[in-house]
Design an enzyme around this catalytic site. Structure first.
Site, PDB file in Angstrom:
ATOM      1  N   LYS A 144      68.093  55.068  35.330  1.00  0.00           N
ATOM      2  CA  LYS A 144      66.873  55.884  35.309  1.00  0.00           C
ATOM      3  C   LYS A 144      67.289  57.327  35.077  1.00  0.00           C
ATOM      4  CE  LYS A 144      64.025  52.521  36.592  1.00  0.00           C
ATOM      5  NZ  LYS A 144      62.866  52.034  35.860  1.00  0.00           N
ATOM      6  N   LYS A 170      71.816  47.722  34.253  1.00  0.00           N
ATOM      7  CA  LYS A 170      71.095  47.329  33.043  1.00  0.00           C
ATOM      8  C   LYS A 170      70.401  48.523  32.422  1.00  0.00           C
ATOM      9  CE  LYS A 170      66.973  45.390  33.336  1.00  0.00           C
ATOM     10  NZ  LYS A 170      66.073  46.534  33.232  1.00  0.00           N
ATOM     11  N   GLU A 173      63.822  48.592  30.080  1.00  0.00           N
ATOM     12  CA  GLU A 173      63.249  47.738  29.026  1.00  0.00           C
ATOM     13  C   GLU A 173      62.855  48.512  27.764  1.00  0.00           C
ATOM     14  OE1 GLU A 173      61.800  48.337  31.938  1.00  0.00           O
ATOM     15  OE2 GLU A 173      59.920  49.344  31.372  1.00  0.00           O
ATOM     16  N   HIS A 261      64.466  40.292  30.359  1.00  0.00           N
ATOM     17  CA  HIS A 261      63.399  41.102  30.962  1.00  0.00           C
ATOM     18  C   HIS A 261      62.061  40.554  30.471  1.00  0.00           C
ATOM     19  CE1 HIS A 261      61.067  44.570  32.260  1.00  0.00           C
ATOM     20  NE2 HIS A 261      62.140  45.061  32.839  1.00  0.00           N
ATOM     21  N   LYS A 301      56.681  46.872  43.594  1.00  0.00           N
ATOM     22  CA  LYS A 301      55.539  47.669  43.104  1.00  0.00           C
ATOM     23  C   LYS A 301      54.611  46.870  42.190  1.00  0.00           C
ATOM     24  CE  LYS A 301      57.943  49.550  39.040  1.00  0.00           C
ATOM     25  NZ  LYS A 301      58.680  50.676  38.492  1.00  0.00           N
TER      26      LYS A 301
HETATM   27  C1  CAP Z   1      62.154  48.612  37.896  1.00  0.00           C
HETATM   28  C2  CAP Z   1      61.958  48.468  36.399  1.00  0.00           C
HETATM   29  C3  CAP Z   1      61.761  47.048  35.958  1.00  0.00           C
HETATM   30  C4  CAP Z   1      60.707  46.316  36.713  1.00  0.00           C
HETATM   31  C5  CAP Z   1      60.069  45.237  35.839  1.00  0.00           C
HETATM   32  C6  CAP Z   1      60.783  49.281  35.902  1.00  0.00           C
HETATM   33  O1  CAP Z   1      62.372  49.970  38.162  1.00  0.00           O
HETATM   34  O2  CAP Z   1      63.091  48.943  35.705  1.00  0.00           O
HETATM   35  O3  CAP Z   1      61.455  47.096  34.569  1.00  0.00           O
HETATM   36  O4  CAP Z   1      61.359  45.691  37.751  1.00  0.00           O
HETATM   37  O5  CAP Z   1      59.211  44.494  36.639  1.00  0.00           O
HETATM   38  O6  CAP Z   1      60.927  49.767  34.785  1.00  0.00           O
HETATM   39  O7  CAP Z   1      59.798  49.324  36.608  1.00  0.00           O
HETATM   40  P1  CAP Z   1      62.212  50.454  39.684  1.00  0.00           P
HETATM   41  P2  CAP Z   1      59.458  42.920  36.821  1.00  0.00           P
HETATM   42  O8  CAP Z   1      63.271  49.730  40.500  1.00  0.00           O
HETATM   43  O9  CAP Z   1      62.453  51.937  39.643  1.00  0.00           O
HETATM   44  O10 CAP Z   1      60.841  50.067  40.105  1.00  0.00           O
HETATM   45  O11 CAP Z   1      60.860  42.819  37.352  1.00  0.00           O
HETATM   46  O12 CAP Z   1      58.393  42.496  37.797  1.00  0.00           O
HETATM   47  O13 CAP Z   1      59.305  42.302  35.485  1.00  0.00           O
HETATM   48 MG    MG Z   2      62.274  48.773  33.777  1.00  0.00          MG
END
Ligand code: CAP
Ligand code: MG
Length: 405
Positions: A144, A170, A173, A261, A301
């Site tokens: 991030k 990782k 996305e 993902h 979340k």
């Molecule tokens: C989590 C994350 C992931 C989510 C996707 C985001 O970041 O990188 O893409 O987990 O959701 O972009 O939100 P945080 P899921 O840890 O900062 O929330 O795994 O439900 O598909």
């Molecule tokens: Mg993400």
């Protein structure tokens, strides 16, 4: 049984019987349409061998559940897009239905066996990381901010997370091969950083490089990345396509695990009365060869039902012919204070991922990674996070900022 059985929840429009609605789905997805056909006659009666069959209809939750049998012969073995056109095609737009949701698919082995499935699966990934004996949960982080960092700054974050104790780093996305962080430059910088970290810690850390791109380029991107030293690839299955996962997994030159993902899933998984549940997606990712797949959290979340996450994870890990089990990934809004709730419900054969929950730690990424590992250690020791925090500073700092809810 060689045929594919699909389970749907549906609500007929008012004035439409459940029987009519279920048969409308079955006919639309096999040999029928909205009216009778002159082309189906005594000479062509053989086509009825390809009719769908409504096996059962039962009332529930203000609508109905139906199971429909689709004959094996209407599928082209290995053509996953075509499977989806049958089980999740025109039916969603049928005017006789108020709503319809694909809940599950039972895929016959003849339609699943055409794929190798995951090359690594849970045990293969564990062997790379060195947890095949301990079977502890893996801890991962997402770099991030999602986008914007240069290759070198991405590598610095990766190094800190690796030293802090993550097993997996990782790309996010939306990060692929943009000008501000070219894929191969990022790969080189991050792998150098992880190799440095391994010299210091002795631990191999996986880096899931996001190779999501057009179907005409994704295999070349994956093969080039592996040749350049990538130890894991990532693909956004719903935006790139199931065939992208399949093509990467099938390619003999791609000798690393594939992290999958599911971004965009919320467009059709969230509504309990219309769309596609995560379970059919999970089953298709497994036969296409994904080694790890995001399936959701208990306390994160993103929305979604815990019961569905548990059943989706079971679809990834239960015995399914010779197809290896896939590592479920719990991610999204997690931080050290939430680890206990996740592991207590989802079990420990899982990857826990935190982006903000690591890089938002008061003492930075390294401390955040350390706090996540401490929270996992606390759970495995049967100790509450609060108790463990009394002797583990990084965890105490995380709980001080985010609590345990
Ligand atoms: C989590 C994350 C992931 C989510 C996707 C985001 O970041 O990188 O893409 O987990 O959701 O972009 O939100 P945080 P899921 O840890 O900062 O929330 O795994 O439900 O598909
Ligand atoms: Mg993400």
């Amino acid at each position: 049984m060689n045929d594919l059985i699909a389970t749907y929840y549906f609500r007929p429009k008012s004035g439409v019987t459940a029987d009519f609605a279920a048969h409308a789905i079955s006919e639309e997805q096999t040999t029928g349409t909205w009216t009778d056909l002159c082309t189906v006659n005594d000479e062509t009666a053989y086509v009825h061998a390809y009719d769908g069959e409504v096996l059962e209809i039962s009332p529930t939750d203000g609508g109905f559940i139906t199971k429909i049998r689709y004959p094996y012969e209407i599928f082209e073995p290995g053509n996953i897009p075509q499977y989806l056109s049958v089980i999740a095609g025109n039916l969603f737009g049928l005017g006789k239905l108020e709503g319809v949701r694909l809940l599950d698919i039972d895929i016959p082995s003849q339609l699943a066996a055409v794929e190798t499935g995951p090359k690594y699966g849970i045990d293969g990934v564990r062997k790379i990381v060195g947890t095949e004996t301990s079977r502890r949960p893996h801890v991962g982080t997402i770099i991030k901010p999602k986008v914007g960092l240069s290759p070198l700054d991405t590598a610095k974050v990766a190094y800190e997370a690796a030293i802090g104790g993550v097993d997996l780093i990782k790309d996010d996305e939306t990060l692929t091969d943009q000008k501000f962080c070219p894929l191969m430059k990022r790969l080189d910088a991050v792998m150098d950083a992880l190799n440095d970290a391994e010299q210091e810690t002795g631990r191999k850390v996986l880096y899931a490089l996001n190779v999501t791109t057009g179907g005409d380029k994704i295999v070349e991107a994956g093969v080039n990345a592996v040749r350049a030293g990538a130890n894991m690839l990532m693909v956004d299955v719903l935006t790139a396509g199931f065939s992208a996962v399949q093509a990467l997994a099938r390619d003999p030159a791609i000798t690393v695990p594939i992290h999958v993902h599911r971004t965009m899933h919320g467009a059709f998984t969230r509504n309990p009365h219309h769309g596609i549940a995560m379970r059919p997606i999970a089953k298709l990712v497994r036969i296409c060869g994904g080694d790890q797949l995001h399936t959701g959290t208990v306390s994160g979340k993103m929305g979604g039902s815990v019961e569905e996450v548990l059943s989706d994870n079971k679809s990834l890990t239960e015995r399914f012919g010779f197809v290896r089990p896939v590592f479920p990934v719990a991610s999204g809004g997690l931080h050290p204070g939430k680890v206990h709730a996740e592991l207590a419900t989802l079990g420990t054969d899982i990857v826990l991922q935190a982006g903000g929950g690591i890089h938002g730690h008061p003492d930075g990424t390294r401390a955040g990674a350390c706090a996540m590992r401490q929270a996992v250690d606390a759970f495995l020791a049967g100790v509450s996070a609060e108790e463990y925090a009394k002797t583990h500073t990084e965890l105490a700092q995380a709980l001080g900022k985010w609590g345990v809810k």
